[in-house]
Scaffold this motif. Structure first.
Motif, PDB file in Angstrom:
ATOM      1  N   ARG A 177      21.818  35.875  37.403  1.00 59.66           N
ATOM      2  CA  ARG A 177      21.356  37.130  38.109  1.00 59.66           C
ATOM      3  C   ARG A 177      20.314  36.686  39.152  1.00 59.66           C
ATOM      4  O   ARG A 177      19.718  35.728  39.097  1.00 59.66           O
ATOM      5  CB  ARG A 177      20.637  37.935  36.972  1.00 59.66           C
ATOM      6  CG  ARG A 177      21.556  38.503  36.029  1.00 59.66           C
ATOM      7  CD  ARG A 177      20.863  39.476  34.855  1.00 59.66           C
ATOM      8  NE  ARG A 177      21.735  39.764  34.035  1.00 59.66           N
ATOM      9  CZ  ARG A 177      21.584  39.890  32.820  1.00 59.66           C
ATOM     10  NH1 ARG A 177      20.532  39.345  32.308  1.00 59.66           N
ATOM     11  NH2 ARG A 177      22.502  40.332  32.009  1.00 59.66           N
ATOM     12  N   LEU A 178      20.353  37.410  40.376  1.00 57.35           N
ATOM     13  CA  LEU A 178      19.736  37.003  41.472  1.00 57.35           C
ATOM     14  C   LEU A 178      18.224  37.389  41.516  1.00 57.35           C
ATOM     15  O   LEU A 178      17.423  36.568  42.263  1.00 57.35           O
ATOM     16  CB  LEU A 178      20.445  37.973  42.708  1.00 57.35           C
ATOM     17  CG  LEU A 178      21.862  37.651  43.220  1.00 57.35           C
ATOM     18  CD1 LEU A 178      22.465  38.484  44.026  1.00 57.35           C
ATOM     19  CD2 LEU A 178      21.909  35.966  43.461  1.00 57.35           C
ATOM     20  N   PHE A 179      17.736  38.260  40.673  1.00 66.52           N
ATOM     21  CA  PHE A 179      16.546  38.565  40.765  1.00 66.52           C
ATOM     22  C   PHE A 179      15.639  37.218  40.166  1.00 66.52           C
ATOM     23  O   PHE A 179      14.438  36.543  40.828  1.00 66.52           O
ATOM     24  CB  PHE A 179      15.822  39.644  40.005  1.00 66.52           C
ATOM     25  CG  PHE A 179      14.564  40.160  40.150  1.00 66.52           C
ATOM     26  CD1 PHE A 179      14.153  40.161  41.588  1.00 66.52           C
ATOM     27  CD2 PHE A 179      13.624  40.195  39.107  1.00 66.52           C
ATOM     28  CE1 PHE A 179      12.606  40.662  41.713  1.00 66.52           C
ATOM     29  CE2 PHE A 179      12.301  40.532  39.200  1.00 66.52           C
ATOM     30  CZ  PHE A 179      11.895  40.810  40.487  1.00 66.52           C
ATOM     31  N   CYS A 193      23.378  42.426  41.737  1.00 64.22           N
ATOM     32  CA  CYS A 193      22.078  41.671  41.483  1.00 64.22           C
ATOM     33  C   CYS A 193      21.939  41.161  39.817  1.00 64.22           C
ATOM     34  O   CYS A 193      21.785  40.165  39.546  1.00 64.22           O
ATOM     35  CB  CYS A 193      20.769  42.442  41.730  1.00 64.22           C
ATOM     36  SG  CYS A 193      19.114  41.571  41.724  1.00 64.22           S
ATOM     37  N   ASP A 194      22.590  41.996  39.213  1.00 64.34           N
ATOM     38  CA  ASP A 194      22.591  41.730  37.764  1.00 64.34           C
ATOM     39  C   ASP A 194      23.835  41.225  36.943  1.00 64.34           C
ATOM     40  O   ASP A 194      23.807  41.047  35.959  1.00 64.34           O
ATOM     41  CB  ASP A 194      22.121  43.038  36.756  1.00 64.34           C
ATOM     42  CG  ASP A 194      20.843  43.698  37.059  1.00 64.34           C
ATOM     43  OD1 ASP A 194      20.032  42.969  37.702  1.00 64.34           O
ATOM     44  OD2 ASP A 194      20.293  44.925  36.724  1.00 64.34           O
ATOM     45  N   PRO A 223      11.892  41.134  45.495  1.00 65.37           N
ATOM     46  CA  PRO A 223      12.763  42.297  45.574  1.00 65.37           C
ATOM     47  C   PRO A 223      13.619  42.330  46.882  1.00 65.37           C
ATOM     48  O   PRO A 223      14.890  42.451  46.885  1.00 65.37           O
ATOM     49  CB  PRO A 223      12.023  43.700  45.722  1.00 65.37           C
ATOM     50  CG  PRO A 223      10.642  43.350  45.026  1.00 65.37           C
ATOM     51  CD  PRO A 223      10.384  41.884  45.573  1.00 65.37           C
ATOM     52  N   ILE A 224      12.976  42.246  47.991  1.00 60.62           N
ATOM     53  CA  ILE A 224      13.763  42.100  49.250  1.00 60.62           C
ATOM     54  C   ILE A 224      14.680  40.754  49.386  1.00 60.62           C
ATOM     55  O   ILE A 224      15.822  40.779  49.812  1.00 60.62           O
ATOM     56  CB  ILE A 224      12.738  42.117  50.396  1.00 60.62           C
ATOM     57  CG1 ILE A 224      12.193  43.429  50.529  1.00 60.62           C
ATOM     58  CG2 ILE A 224      13.693  41.967  51.827  1.00 60.62           C
ATOM     59  CD1 ILE A 224      11.127  43.927  51.653  1.00 60.62           C
ATOM     60  N   ASN A 277      12.524  31.961  41.404  1.00 58.93           N
ATOM     61  CA  ASN A 277      12.498  30.567  41.429  1.00 58.93           C
ATOM     62  C   ASN A 277      12.176  30.115  42.732  1.00 58.93           C
ATOM     63  O   ASN A 277      11.334  29.154  43.024  1.00 58.93           O
ATOM     64  CB  ASN A 277      13.932  30.066  40.991  1.00 58.93           C
ATOM     65  CG  ASN A 277      14.129  30.058  39.324  1.00 58.93           C
ATOM     66  OD1 ASN A 277      13.252  30.213  38.837  1.00 58.93           O
ATOM     67  ND2 ASN A 277      15.339  30.256  39.277  1.00 58.93           N
ATOM     68  N   VAL A 278      12.982  30.653  43.758  1.00 58.80           N
ATOM     69  CA  VAL A 278      12.579  30.369  45.057  1.00 58.80           C
ATOM     70  C   VAL A 278      11.035  30.502  45.696  1.00 58.80           C
ATOM     71  O   VAL A 278      10.381  29.898  46.178  1.00 58.80           O
ATOM     72  CB  VAL A 278      13.578  31.084  46.013  1.00 58.80           C
ATOM     73  CG1 VAL A 278      13.161  30.677  47.723  1.00 58.80           C
ATOM     74  CG2 VAL A 278      14.732  30.498  45.771  1.00 58.80           C
ATOM     75  N   GLY A 279      10.661  32.050  45.060  1.00 56.61           N
ATOM     76  CA  GLY A 279       9.223  32.306  45.514  1.00 56.61           C
ATOM     77  C   GLY A 279       8.202  31.480  44.854  1.00 56.61           C
ATOM     78  O   GLY A 279       7.477  31.219  45.400  1.00 56.61           O
ATOM     79  N   ILE A 280       8.457  30.820  43.518  1.00 52.22           N
ATOM     80  CA  ILE A 280       7.573  30.231  42.651  1.00 52.22           C
ATOM     81  C   ILE A 280       7.424  28.740  43.549  1.00 52.22           C
ATOM     82  O   ILE A 280       6.459  28.245  43.791  1.00 52.22           O
ATOM     83  CB  ILE A 280       8.109  29.795  41.274  1.00 52.22           C
ATOM     84  CG1 ILE A 280       7.839  31.047  40.587  1.00 52.22           C
ATOM     85  CG2 ILE A 280       7.362  28.569  40.947  1.00 52.22           C
ATOM     86  CD1 ILE A 280       8.340  30.926  39.209  1.00 52.22           C
TER      87      ILE A 280
END
Length: 483
Positions: free
Chosen positions: A268-270, A437-438, A69-70, A275-278
């Motif tokens: 959308r950014l979430f 974000c959406d 989320p951050i 993707n980056v977190g994975i």
């Protein structure tokens, strides 16, 4: 480049902005910034320390409820403002508010990170050279350790390799966003992933590797909850998972917001944050598939921090058939991981004066090349000429002080600023954040978590901040109050 009849804020046109050539470039570069040395010398160790896969489950929960989320908020602030941290708060904050004051602290965090990261990245390149030319062949464990100790007493050698890192990073940035940062980072990241897969295949096929795989992958909830002496440590394990999920993504200093400013509105950014977190978690976890099978195969206890990279693993490669080749490949991997972060943060650093003062890319690169080189000297000299300066007691160094200022202060407090800015009516506000974000296709940000984001998550970040101080100064505090 001149602007006519356009909105000017802080020296440049808001509607003039470089962009990534592809969505893949954005994901790989953002992940490259997040994927760093902490993924290698901390994540595998604490996973093994706290019960293997059982710990990973807790880590993933905190990554989803806290880190992602951050990260989405940083991306949104960057994309909505089309600015780096130099001007993003100026553009989005309510008139008369002072959120933009944080931009200076955020940029200080980028410089602080590079003040020690360039030196350590230089060690990676040097160890690739040493491994490739066979400097460790025939050495016992003490001999390998002595090699690292000798390096710490050679400021000239460290200076040369730190300089190589600074020149390489700034050289890539000088080529521009698409032709330099994006193109070269994409190649490095692909090579990094290929090398990692090759190393995993070699590690898991070693005789005796199965014991390491079992230790790393088999969930051990008892080991998660209890220390070796039988004392309960579940709270300690949860805090470790919370801290790793938070710090692994380089949040709070605008290092992610800058890349948000370079992307369009198609996605959308979430979903992009996921993707980056994975990718970041994949690399961190898979590195453990190299370290633990290799260490167990040769009877070496995995360590953490610099000892793992520069003493433990060279000993493992020394014992391995063809270890000179595998060791050299490992340090190529480590060099790419370090350089991807260096290039990403350098891009943020040089964009600050470009956005704020209208500097050309060439001027920003040249000035910051000199600045970063000079600012990196205290860390480098802290291991030799300035080794008498021990800010946290015996055995500590300038690097420990710089890391404390960044990791225990600027990262958590900066993340709290981004978080409050996006949820508070006195900041950018929840509705504005959600709308940005959406925008596009993909996974929506869960809009029903407003209460959690406004009241619970800030409290979690504050816990991380306070616990960071507690862990750092616990012996002194206990001594002061007589245990």
């Amino acid at each position: 480049m001149q602007c006519v009849l356009q909105t000017i804020q802080g020296g440049v046109c808001l509607n003039e902005r470089e962009t990534f050539a592809s969505r893949l470039g954005f994901v790989l570069i953002s992940a490259g910034c997040a994927i760093g040395l902490g993924n290698v010398w901390r994540f595998p160790y604490i996973v093994g320390q706290y019960g293997g896969a059982a710990f990973v489950l807790i880590y993933l929960v905190f990554l989803v409820i806290m880190g992602l989320p951050i990260m989405a908020m940083e991306f949104a602030v960057g994309r909505a403002s089309r600015r780096s941290i130099a001007g993003s708060f100026h553009v989005l904050e309510p008139k008369g508010s002072k959120w933009h004051w944080y931009s200076w602290f955020g940029m200080a965090g980028n410089y602080m990170l590079m003040m020690f990261y360039t030196t350590v990245a230089g060690w990676m390149i040097l160890y690739f050279v040493k491994m490739a030319r066979g400097d460790f062949v025939g050495l016992d464990t003490a001999g390998v350790a002595e090699q690292f100790g000798t390096l710490m007493g050679q400021p000239g050698v460290m200076l040369a390799f730190m300089g190589i890192v600074v020149l390489l990073g700034m050289g890539v940035c000088a080529l521009g966003l698409q032709n330099g940062v994006e193109k070269i980072t994409k190649v490095m990241m692909v090579c990094l992933l290929v090398i990692l897969v090759v190393l995993v295949v070699r590690a898991v096929t070693l005789p005796g590797a199965a014991a390491g795989l079992e230790f790393y992958l088999k969930p051990d909830f008892r080991h998660l909850m209890y220390a070796s002496d039988g004392s309960l440590r579940l709270g300690e394990a949860i805090f470790a998972a919370m801290g790793q999920a938070f710090f692994t993504l380089s949040l709070g200093i605008g290092a992610m917001a800058i890349f948000g400013s370079y992307i369009g509105k198609e996605q959308r950014l979430f979903g992009e944050a996921i993707n980056v977190g994975i990718l970041d978690t994949f690399v961190a976890f898979v590195v453990g598939l190299v370290i633990f099978p290799s260490a167990f195969a040769f009877g070496v206890t995995p360590d953490a921090g610099p000892n793992l990279i520069f003493i433990t693993l060279p000993n493992v490669f020394n014992s391995m058939p063809g270890g000179r080749l595998w060791g050299a490949l490992f340090f190529v991997f480590m060099s790419f991981a370090a350089l991807s972060t260096v290039i990403a943060v350098f891009q943020n650093i040089i964009t600050f004066p470009m956005d704020k003062y209208g500097w050309s890319r060439r001027k920003a690169v040249l000035v910051n090349l000199v600045a970063i080189f000079l600012l990196s000297l205290p860390c480098l000299l802290g291991f030799n000429l300035w080794s008498g300066f021990q800010p946290f007691g015996a055995g500590s160094s300038v690097l420990d002080l710089e890391d404390f200022i960044l990791s225990n202060n600027l990262l958590p407090l900066g993340s709290l600023v981004y978080l409050l800015f996006c949820v508070s009516r006195k900041g950018w506000g929840w509705e504005n954040f959600l709308a940005e974000c959406d925008t596009g296709k993909g996974i929506r940000f869960p809009s029903r978590v407003h209460f959690y984001m406004t009241w619970v998550l800030p409290f979690i970040v504050l816990i991380i901040f306070v616990m960071g101080y507690w862990e750092k100064f616990k012996p002194a505090i206990l001594a002061l109050f007589g245990n």
